[in-house]
Design an enzyme around this catalytic site. Sequence first.
Site, short mmCIF file in Angstrom:
data_model
loop_
_atom_site.label_atom_id
_atom_site.label_comp_id
_atom_site.label_asym_id
_atom_site.label_seq_id
_atom_site.Cartn_x
_atom_site.Cartn_y
_atom_site.Cartn_z
N GLY A 38 0.82 -1.21 0.00
CA GLY A 38 0.00 0.00 0.00
C GLY A 38 0.85 1.25 0.00
N ASN A 39 0.22 2.38 0.24
CA ASN A 39 0.97 3.63 0.31
C ASN A 39 0.36 4.54 1.38
OD1 ASN A 39 -1.06 5.52 -1.03
ND2 ASN A 39 -0.84 3.92 -2.59
#
Length: 401
Positions: A202-203
């Site tokens: 993810g980020n």
Amino acid sequence: MARVIVGVCGGIAAYKTPLVVRALMRHGHEVSVIPTPASTSFVGVATWEALTGRRVATGVFDHPWQVEHVEVTRTADLIAVIPATANTLAGMRAGLADNLLLSTILSADAPVIAFPAMHTNMWTNPATRDNVEALRARGVDVVDPVDGDLSSGDRGIGRMPDPDDIVDHLLARLSPGLLSGRRVVISAGGTREPLDPVRFLGNRSSGRMGCALARAARDLGASVVLVHANVEAGLLPRGVELVSAPCAERMAQAMRRHRQGADLVVMAAAVADYRPRHRAQTKIKKEGAQARCLVVELEPTTDILAELSTIREADELIVGFAAETGDHRSFLDLGKEKARRKGADLVAINKVGNSEGFGDVDTQVFLVDQQGTLLGDFSGTKDVVASALMTTLADRLSARV
Ligand code: CTP
């Protein structure tokens, strides 16, 4: 011309509110001020009466002009609480009506926007967080305070935005119609690409900017679809169509579907560029050779913005976001290059880094077109930037017709 009730609470930031009231009046709006009793220790009733030319009361039983007050409440287009203290936010959440401002908020139909100002510890206290979240969930637009010097001598989040920024925000809110009849599709948040049933790549995107853009478009009268990836429920705006798209592929599908008939498409989501080629059906175990080194093969995801920009069915305005790191010059150059490469009509370039760009922080955004021409430069809280940006995009759309 709109009718605005400005509520004023008892905080030192109240000394800035007369500037906002005066600016709104200069823009032709009709302003009635309702101060809380505590606020008159900071700015007196005489100041508000002199500024607005209207009678001003603070208590529920301040007769005899109550009829006039009821009329003001019934016809108001917007109630703006500037500043909003922790106490008044708590009162609004609880539905208290023990002063004229709270009883007005409780009885009025008009939308409410609050600009909190308080010490960082009060703003971050779980009680206030909880109140803000509950108010937002009910549709109250609580604009995040900014980071800066506080009256206590400390520095931190809790400072009210500058009067000019508040005025810009309110003027954008008060010009509904700019996007009325328009369909706006916005993506927000950071996609998560599953590795196995419990892990993902993810980020750090919080989705705040996309949500703020959706609110701004809604406030300008647009019908809005917000395609969101992993955005905290409390941040999601009301009054817009919400579509959940947690990973890049689901987001691509949702954007393809919802862009149909859109006038404006804004890709504010942080979409993963790569995803694991294989998704394990069971949790990956730390055993054998993998205990030392786990190799994950990644494959590219669909570049949604590039795809939407290439396959156009209508004359929609397509806007991308470019998250860039680096010094001022290099991130601007990188962003301009991205505008051309992706084929989007416009790209909003926003500087990100370890402490910039993500979450509940001030931001700076540069809007460029395909030629790399700088069309605007907006800075402040994400709400302020989003509303200025959306107004610019709305103007651009109007100019196309
Ligand atoms: N974007 C997209 N689909 C992807 C990746 C990005 O639609 N698979 C969109 C984002 O929503 C944003 C724009 O492309 O509007 C730019 O995203 P950014 O991460 O800054 O750029 P990248 O294309 O990923 O390029 P790079 O990572 O090389 O900077």
